[in-house]
Design a protein around this motif. Structure first.
Motif: not given
Length: 215
Positions: A91-93, A111-112, A141-142, A208-210
């Motif tokens: 998911l980081v990638e 992102p973590d 955001s996906l 959403t990745l942050r």
């Protein structure tokens, strides 16, 4: 292509980029599958309780860090006290690929934390800022499932000016730079607009990745 005409990439505001159809149909199905796993726990999908006693209409689960109004923690003290699921490297990638797609370069993006939000046909999200993070890195955001109206505003307040964007399953939206702390929300979900082949029987999933900056 969705509909009669192709939807084109757009910079909605400085640093806020909409990329239609970024996720392939196969990748969307994979993400729906893993979202189902995440929704079962260790901290299950739930309606987040607000400080005023109300509950959000959206249901949420978290990875990496648990979000509750208005802070992050490693354990879900407002749900069951369990430690949230780890944030996977893949998911980081994916997040790095998303930022590179939006800006041409992912930089040091790492992102973590992820918030996975599920909207049924009646769910909404009021105008808000993502500002609990100590990092000003972009938010990714996906969108999966039903189309929504995504309202992207300004950094000064919840009112106008804003731009309404239809986010369709597979779309990517990234906001950072001057727009990192812009108010945004979801005033409407359009029921039964998702493809049945996706494996999601109604509703919208938003990942959403942050980058929290919490270390």
């Amino acid at each position: 292509m969705t509909g009669l005409f192709p939807r084109t990439r757009a910079e909605v505001a400085p640093g806020a980029v909409h990329v239609p159809e970024w996720l392939s149909a196969e990748r969307q199905r994979e993400l729906v599958g893993v979202c189902r796993e995440w929704a079962r726990g260790p901290v299950p999908l739930r309606h987040t309780r607000l400080p005023n006693g109300g509950a959000m209409s959206v249901r949420t689960c978290c990875l990496g860090w648990h979000w509750q109004p208005y802070r992050y923690s490693r354990t879900a003290d407002d749900v069951n006290g369990a430690r949230v699921a780890a944030f996977p490297q893949w998911l980081v990638e994916l997040g790095r690929s998303a930022v590179a797609e939006a800006y041409g370069d992912a930089g040091a993006y790492a992102p973590d934390a992820a918030l996975v939000n599920f909207y049924d046909g009646a769910a909404r999200m009021g105008m808000h800022q993502d500002k609990e993070e100590r990092s000003a890195a972009p938010v990714v955001s996906l969108s999966l499932g039903d189309t929504c109206v995504f309202r992207f505003g300004n950094t000064e307040g919840r009112g106008r000016p804003w731009t309404d964007v239809e986010l369709v399953s597979g779309d990517l939206f990234v906001f950072g730079g001057p727009s990192r702390f812009a108010y945004h929300g979801v005033p409407k979900v359009l029921p039964s607009t998702g493809e049945p082949e996706l494996g999601l029987s109604g509703g919208r999933l938003n990942i959403t990745l942050r980058e929290t900056g919490l270390g």
